[in-house]
Design an enzyme around this catalytic site. Structure first.
Site, PDB file in Angstrom:
ATOM      1  N   ASP A  79     -56.832  24.162  11.937  1.00 16.37           N
ATOM      2  CA  ASP A  79     -57.374  22.798  12.036  1.00 16.37           C
ATOM      3  C   ASP A  79     -58.863  22.728  11.738  1.00 16.37           C
ATOM      4  OD1 ASP A  79     -57.736  20.147  12.411  1.00 16.37           O
ATOM      5  OD2 ASP A  79     -57.180  20.099  14.538  1.00 16.37           O
ATOM      6  N   HIS A 130     -62.365  19.052  11.805  1.00 22.58           N
ATOM      7  CA  HIS A 130     -63.297  18.499  12.795  1.00 22.58           C
ATOM      8  C   HIS A 130     -64.734  18.545  12.289  1.00 22.58           C
ATOM      9  CE1 HIS A 130     -60.484  18.361  16.236  1.00 22.58           C
ATOM     10  NE2 HIS A 130     -59.933  19.426  15.693  1.00 22.58           N
ATOM     11  N   TYR A 164     -66.023  23.192  17.509  1.00 25.65           N
ATOM     12  CA  TYR A 164     -65.149  23.475  16.366  1.00 25.65           C
ATOM     13  C   TYR A 164     -65.881  24.408  15.419  1.00 25.65           C
ATOM     14  CZ  TYR A 164     -62.499  19.873  18.560  1.00 25.65           C
ATOM     15  OH  TYR A 164     -61.805  19.151  19.478  1.00 25.65           O
ATOM     16  N   ARG A 175     -51.448  15.799  29.204  1.00 25.11           N
ATOM     17  CA  ARG A 175     -52.863  15.653  29.505  1.00 25.11           C
ATOM     18  C   ARG A 175     -53.298  14.347  28.880  1.00 25.11           C
ATOM     19  NH1 ARG A 175     -52.660  19.330  25.315  1.00 25.11           N
ATOM     20  NH2 ARG A 175     -54.090  19.044  23.564  1.00 25.11           N
ATOM     21  N   TYR A 187     -56.405  11.925  27.548  1.00 23.00           N
ATOM     22  CA  TYR A 187     -57.800  11.784  27.126  1.00 23.00           C
ATOM     23  C   TYR A 187     -58.295  10.410  27.543  1.00 23.00           C
ATOM     24  CZ  TYR A 187     -57.242  16.084  24.534  1.00 23.00           C
ATOM     25  OH  TYR A 187     -57.020  17.396  24.211  1.00 23.00           O
ATOM     26  N   ASP A 207     -59.105  14.272  30.619  1.00 22.46           N
ATOM     27  CA  ASP A 207     -60.088  14.943  29.765  1.00 22.46           C
ATOM     28  C   ASP A 207     -61.069  13.915  29.221  1.00 22.46           C
ATOM     29  OD1 ASP A 207     -61.479  16.367  27.798  1.00 22.46           O
ATOM     30  OD2 ASP A 207     -59.717  17.579  27.284  1.00 22.46           O
ATOM     31  N   GLU A 260     -61.264  17.741  32.920  1.00 17.56           N
ATOM     32  CA  GLU A 260     -61.907  18.533  31.870  1.00 17.56           C
ATOM     33  C   GLU A 260     -63.056  17.773  31.213  1.00 17.56           C
ATOM     34  OE1 GLU A 260     -59.956  21.717  29.633  1.00 17.56           O
ATOM     35  OE2 GLU A 260     -60.165  20.391  27.891  1.00 17.56           O
ATOM     36  N   HIS A 299     -64.420  23.788  28.010  1.00 16.23           N
ATOM     37  CA  HIS A 299     -64.205  24.700  26.890  1.00 16.23           C
ATOM     38  C   HIS A 299     -65.348  25.702  26.842  1.00 16.23           C
ATOM     39  CE1 HIS A 299     -61.056  22.263  24.869  1.00 16.23           C
ATOM     40  NE2 HIS A 299     -61.640  21.280  25.533  1.00 16.23           N
ATOM     41  N   THR A 310     -56.746  23.691  19.467  1.00 18.42           N
ATOM     42  CA  THR A 310     -57.216  22.703  18.493  1.00 18.42           C
ATOM     43  C   THR A 310     -56.031  22.066  17.796  1.00 18.42           C
ATOM     44  OG1 THR A 310     -58.683  22.341  16.606  1.00 18.42           O
ATOM     45  CG2 THR A 310     -57.427  24.374  16.590  1.00 18.42           C
TER      46      THR A 310
HETATM   47 MG    MG Z   1     -60.485  19.430  26.144  1.00 18.83          MG
HETATM   48 MG    MG Z   2     -58.044  20.218  16.390  1.00 21.71          MG
END
Ligand code: MG
Ligand code: MG
Length: 393
Positions: A42, A45, A90, A162, A164, A193, A220, A245, A296
């Site tokens: 991925d 980003h 990323y 989860r 967001y 998150d 998170e 992270h 990701t």
């Molecule tokens: Mg996260």
């Molecule tokens: Mg990703």
């Protein structure tokens, strides 16, 4: 044993949400014909640049050709000098190293007829519970389609999500209240998150409101990126464990020693592969902290890598995030990794335990149309406005 050939194959795959993501598949071959596969997962980003694939291939050839693939420690030590830690979510460097690290492990496992987890020290567990992502809602109109999505995923066996949050508090609150009404006892929420979008007082206030509406296991990224003081403050006031992270090994040490987190979100895509991830898990163990394995959204090769990390991780006490094979509509492998009842099953068989369909890979690579840089909204947000979950009835 000597590395004789390294090839990179760019592929673009669509998600069910409509967005296309770019990946690079890595193929290593030794002089005596052993092959290993890896994945740079991925690449769609920010930061806003892409590899020049032929150039990258040339560089990796210079670094790896003629080298012994059994000396992963030395090869990764060489690689990190040229592709150093970047310190953001990323990291292109981390992805280059992950691609090579996975291919080396896959190759060595295949040569010896061993699953990669055996090369990592063995197997402590054969599966990990995983959660399905409910992407950030920008308007209340996205609430009902997302609830329907949970119903659909529950039918496929996913009973953990989860969520967001943090862009539209009204949409978040409506969603979480309706979630509890409709799914309490059937589906659980792993995390809320905030993706580093809000400051700690704001996220603390939002959590007070959201915790009246639903149960969840952890929180998170509730403060802006690299706001160590804010994160420690948030955690002091939080009744829930806090996860972030981890960007590189020193970052992990800083998060733990400054009391910022309960949980390190450890991700091979970000840290540069399996060996780097194991070091962070040891760091968490030393600090009596917890670990979850983030994502990701890898293809099957990358997800298989996560599976082997799951097997060998000495600390892993929260559910993981890897459901990429269920999000993408196509892949380069003959058969996908297995999910059973919201669990990712550790692959067996030699190497990573998945077989690349070379003909399909070459076809997909030929057709790879790079949308990165053309779809600016898609770079900043995984959730295009025209995604199915945002469709108006
Ligand atoms: Mg996260
Ligand atoms: Mg990703």
């Amino acid at each position: 044993m000597k590395i004789d050939r390294i090839e990179l194959f760019p592929v673009a795959t669509q998600r069910q949400t409509g967005i296309a993501n770019q990946h690079v598949i890595v193929r290593l071959e030794t002089a005596d014909g052993a092959v290993g596969w890896g994945e740079m997962s991925d690449l769609s980003h920010v930061p806003m640049y892409q590899f020049d694939i032929p150039e990258l291939e040339k560089m990796l050839q210079q670094m790896l050709l003629g080298k012994d693939p059994r000396n992963i420690a030395k090869l990764m030590d060489d690689l990190i000098r040229f592709f150093p830690d970047e310190g953001h979510m990323y990291s292109r460097s981390g992805l280059v190293r992950q691609g090579v690290d996975l291919a080396l492990h896959d190759l060595l496992g295949r040569v010896d007829g061993l699953p990669v987890y055996a090369l990592l020290g063995g197997k402590l567990r054969d599966r990990t519970r995983v959660c399905y992502p409910i992407f950030r809602m920008r308007s209340v109109e996205e609430v009902q389609p997302n609830l329907q999505r949970i119903e659909d995923k529950l039918a496929e066996g996913f009973d953990l999500i989860r969520v967001y949050v943090g862009v539209n508090a009204e949409a978040d609150a409506q969603f979480l209240a309706a979630f509890t009404d409709r799914f309490a006892g059937r589906v659980q929420i792993k995390s809320l998150d905030f993706s580093n979008l809000v400051k700690w007082r704001e996220s603390s206030k939002l959590i007070e409101r959201y915790s009246d509406l639903c149960d969840f296991m952890l929180i998170e990224s509730p403060v802006p990126r690299n706001d160590f003081d804010g994160l420690a403050n948030f955690r002091n006031f939080s009744r829930w464990p806090v996860s972030e992270h981890v960007l590189h090994i020193h970052h992990g040490w800083a998060l733990l020693s400054q009391g910022c987190v309960d949980i390190l979100n450890v991700s091979p895509y970000l840290l540069g592969g399996l060996q780097a991830s194991l070091r962070l898990i040891a760091l968490a163990e030393a600090a009596h902290a917890s670990v979850l394995i983030g994502t990701t959204q890898e293809l099957n090769l990358g997800t298989a890598g996560v599976g082997h990390l799951v097997a060998a991780a000495r600390v892993l006490d929260y559910p993981s995030d890897s459901t990429g094979p269920h999000l993408y509509t196509s892949d380069v492998v003959k058969a996908p990794v297995q999910y059973i009842n919201s669990h990712l099953i550790v692959p067996e068989g030699p190497g990573l335990g998945v077989e690349v369909d070379e003909a399909r890979l070459r076809e997909m690579s030929k057709e790879a149309r790079w949308t990165f840089g053309l779809d600016l909204a898609g770079v900043l947000d995984r959730t295009p406005a025209n995604r199915p979950s945002a469709e108006k009835k």
